[in-house]
Scaffold this motif. Structure first.
Motif, mmCIF file in Angstrom:
data_model
loop_
_atom_site.group_PDB
_atom_site.id
_atom_site.type_symbol
_atom_site.label_atom_id
_atom_site.label_comp_id
_atom_site.label_asym_id
_atom_site.label_seq_id
_atom_site.Cartn_x
_atom_site.Cartn_y
_atom_site.Cartn_z
ATOM 1 N N UNK A 26 0.876 -1.175 0.034
ATOM 2 C CA UNK A 26 0.030 -0.067 -0.039
ATOM 3 C C UNK A 26 0.824 1.020 -0.039
ATOM 4 N N UNK A 27 0.895 1.914 -1.010
ATOM 5 C CA UNK A 27 2.148 2.761 -1.537
ATOM 6 C C UNK A 27 1.401 4.225 -1.690
ATOM 7 N N UNK A 28 2.285 5.276 -1.194
ATOM 8 C CA UNK A 28 2.301 6.370 -1.610
ATOM 9 C C UNK A 28 3.476 7.067 -2.224
ATOM 10 N N UNK A 56 8.759 9.369 1.225
ATOM 11 C CA UNK A 56 10.151 8.650 1.030
ATOM 12 C C UNK A 56 10.035 7.467 1.570
ATOM 13 N N UNK A 57 9.468 7.093 2.848
ATOM 14 C CA UNK A 57 9.696 5.771 3.340
ATOM 15 C C UNK A 57 8.778 4.562 2.399
ATOM 16 N N UNK A 84 1.427 4.586 6.052
ATOM 17 C CA UNK A 84 2.325 4.020 5.021
ATOM 18 C C UNK A 84 3.736 4.102 5.426
ATOM 19 N N UNK A 85 4.397 3.037 4.764
ATOM 20 C CA UNK A 85 4.026 1.969 3.739
ATOM 21 C C UNK A 85 3.683 0.833 4.492
ATOM 22 N N UNK A 121 10.844 1.356 10.413
ATOM 23 C CA UNK A 121 11.711 1.758 9.113
ATOM 24 C C UNK A 121 11.390 0.649 7.729
ATOM 25 N N UNK A 122 11.868 0.874 6.671
ATOM 26 C CA UNK A 122 11.549 -0.031 5.808
ATOM 27 C C UNK A 122 12.368 -1.528 5.863
#
Length: 119
Positions: free
Chosen positions: A8-10, A14-15, A95-96, A109-110
């Protein structure tokens, strides 16, 4: 939603971009849902919130000023109210968010993506 790797992306976040790049760098090709353009339905959000590792509060972007304006920051706010608000205002979706067969994670964090995906 939980059997396919779904992000689920924006794209303005940046993250969110970092998670997508991290996955793609490791040869993973998630289904990408740009939720601001492909508005999630209440039914989709209910499934997302029911994913192991997530929940209505986990998928709510608490830093969004609209959360306080709508009174969603109160501890007694029901999950149903949170999900209805996200359906009406997709900007409220955290997000994300990543889902896989192993569950779901808010990837901040990612590197949290690796908790549910094998690199």
């Amino acid at each position: 939603m939980t059997h396919t790797l779904t992000l689920w992306h924006n794209p303005a976040c940046s993250a969110s971009r970092a998670v997508l790049t991290l996955l793609q760098t490791h040869g993973l090709d998630p289904v990408v849902i740009d939720y601001l353009h492909e508005r999630p339905t209440l039914a989709q959000l209910q499934v997302l919130a029911a994913t192991p590792g997530l929940g209505a509060r986990e998928i709510l972007r608490v830093k969004e000023p609209l959360v306080a304006e709508l009174g969603l920051d109160h501890p007694d706010t029901s999950d149903a109210s949170i999900l209805a608000a996200i359906a009406a205002h997709p900007v409220l979706l955290n997000r994300p968010l990543l889902t896989s067969a192993q569950g779901g994670r808010a990837c901040r964090p990612p590197e949290r993506a690796w908790e549910i995906v094998s690199p």
